[in-house]
Design an enzyme around this catalytic site. Sequence first.
Site, PDB file in Angstrom:
ATOM      1  N   HIS A  59       0.822  -1.213   0.000  1.00  0.00           N
ATOM      2  CA  HIS A  59       0.000   0.000   0.000  1.00  0.00           C
ATOM      3  C   HIS A  59       0.851   1.256   0.000  1.00  0.00           C
ATOM      4  O   HIS A  59       2.049   1.242   0.313  1.00  0.00           O
ATOM      5  CB  HIS A  59      -0.967   0.001   1.188  1.00  0.00           C
ATOM      6  CG  HIS A  59      -0.318   0.065   2.534  1.00  0.00           C
ATOM      7  ND1 HIS A  59       0.088   1.254   3.119  1.00  0.00           N
ATOM      8  CD2 HIS A  59      -0.021  -0.903   3.443  1.00  0.00           C
ATOM      9  CE1 HIS A  59       0.605   1.010   4.313  1.00  0.00           C
ATOM     10  NE2 HIS A  59       0.551  -0.298   4.532  1.00  0.00           N
TER      11      HIS A  59
ATOM     12  N   CYS B 111       2.517  -5.128   6.918  1.00  0.00           N
ATOM     13  CA  CYS B 111       2.296  -4.836   5.506  1.00  0.00           C
ATOM     14  C   CYS B 111       3.508  -4.096   4.929  1.00  0.00           C
ATOM     15  O   CYS B 111       4.373  -3.630   5.661  1.00  0.00           O
ATOM     16  CB  CYS B 111       1.035  -3.999   5.329  1.00  0.00           C
ATOM     17  SG  CYS B 111      -0.490  -4.921   5.589  1.00  0.00           S
TER      18      CYS B 111
END
Length: 580
Positions: A462, A481
């Site tokens: 992301h 992440c």
Amino acid sequence: MKTSGLKKLSINLGLMLPIVLFLVFSARPNPTTAEETDTGNDADNAIAALLEGRQNHLLAKADFSKHADVLSDLYRLNNNQLLWLGETRAETNIEQALAMLGSADQEGLDPVDYDTEALKVNLPLALTLPQTSIDELAKFDTALSIALVRYASDLHHGRVNPQQLRYPTPFGNKAAIGLADLIKKALDNRQLAELPGQLQPKFKQYQQLKNILATFRAAPADADHETLVFQKPLRPGENHPQMAQLHERLITLGALPDREHGKPAEKTYNKVLQEGVKNFQRENGLKADGVIGDETAARLNQSLRQKISRIELAMERLRWLPDDIAGPMIIVNIPAFQLWAFNSPDDSDILNMKVIVGKALKNQTPVLFEEMKYLEFMPYWNIPKSIMDKEILPKLYTDFSYLQNQDIELVQRSASDKTESWDNIFDDIRRGRVRARQRPGKRNPLGKVKFIFPNKEDVYLHDTSTHSLFSRSRRDFSHGCVRVAEAEKLAEFVLTNQPESSWDSTAIQEAMSGSKTRRVTLKKPIPVLFFYATTFVDHNNQIHFYRDIYEQDAALEKALGKFPNSENDSLLTAKNTTSS
């Protein structure tokens, strides 16, 4: 006549075997015609007994149960007759097999694992055995076959089962290659020397590492490797008693050209040395500021043997990957803090960018191999319960306005879940009756786009709202992440690789500046590989060494110290529990 003494031989075979064989065969009568006629059946029986027992005590590791099926298939293809020492023996095959095992270190393997020296010492004597010496011939014949099968398996699949290190199943899950057929064909065609090329990983990275490994092995030994000692960070203009040694070290490492003949050694940390240190820092993924701190000093003091070990570990991990990796593809090397995206492995226009990964050793980004299915522009951040409990609830206890100030909203998990008042909200959050999510916007840590490849660890790629962190050389800051430095370019790579795509840079920019969440499903999923290698060769054939941030090199070294592919307990926990 059988010789029980042979069953007890192991490492000292090279010393004892000539004496034993002399006594055995000086006492053996000349074979009769009938005995010669029965040689084929005797060989069949002797080989069958050895394979069924799954033990060959002419090898340091006698138990070959792991490869018993392959060996049975190999001998079955030869009508259960001797492969190496039969009547039609081809010494070319034996020479090529011994040469292959002896050069296993070229592939980052250890010749000791394949009893190379014992076989070299004793097989020439075995060539003098008559064809009626079936038991002894079978022992030698199967010993060489076992060593070759072990080598071939290690080269293709790796020495360690990655599941021992808690890697997911795509790693170490290669399709069957018919090892017995490959070896038999190579034997029949006298082309054993070509076998390594058929078995080794086909990736360009593997061949680059192999070539550099050969260069490092050919370099002078560094037994006199002098440690550079820095009591405090060394800064430009300062003095240090080891300036001459530092200069020589930078030359050896390729960070500086050779010193001009007759030029005196530096006494201060001058601009020439600083530039060499900066070059070295860039090559090792460090901040190129010219200051020799703890991390730079540790890398400067890394010995040649340590670097060779790092390369061998990287080659081992490449053996765990499927053979059919092509493109388009996205690869993240976790300890390098780098992402690469390419249309094919030989693509000259590779997208490369910095990334931020999970915090060591608390929130490690997991290794994985999945397919990207969709991406979301202007996404909500669904806050994991662990982050909510540990980080947000404590702030909410003291400031009820915290959620509103951070654009966080609470969402009921079902219509039956109702929050009556603020008195119950904390209990509802703790019990999971409501979940929290942060609205799209400047405060959202996912930034303007996220890339989803469903996985049980619930991690993804992301954008981010804190781009300043990309300026740091060490970038393990997330909860697991992977944050990307150039999300727009990555979105363009993903979407322009879709069939009949109408996405271009303008459409992507509009989606990333909109006010509503927009999901785009990929017609053609893109493979995503999160990999862990502390050694990497870039497109300029320049090798880089990275810090073992998750201590996975140490875990792999520990596993390699055990018997190959042993059923030992898990040695590494690299699981992620939260996201973003």
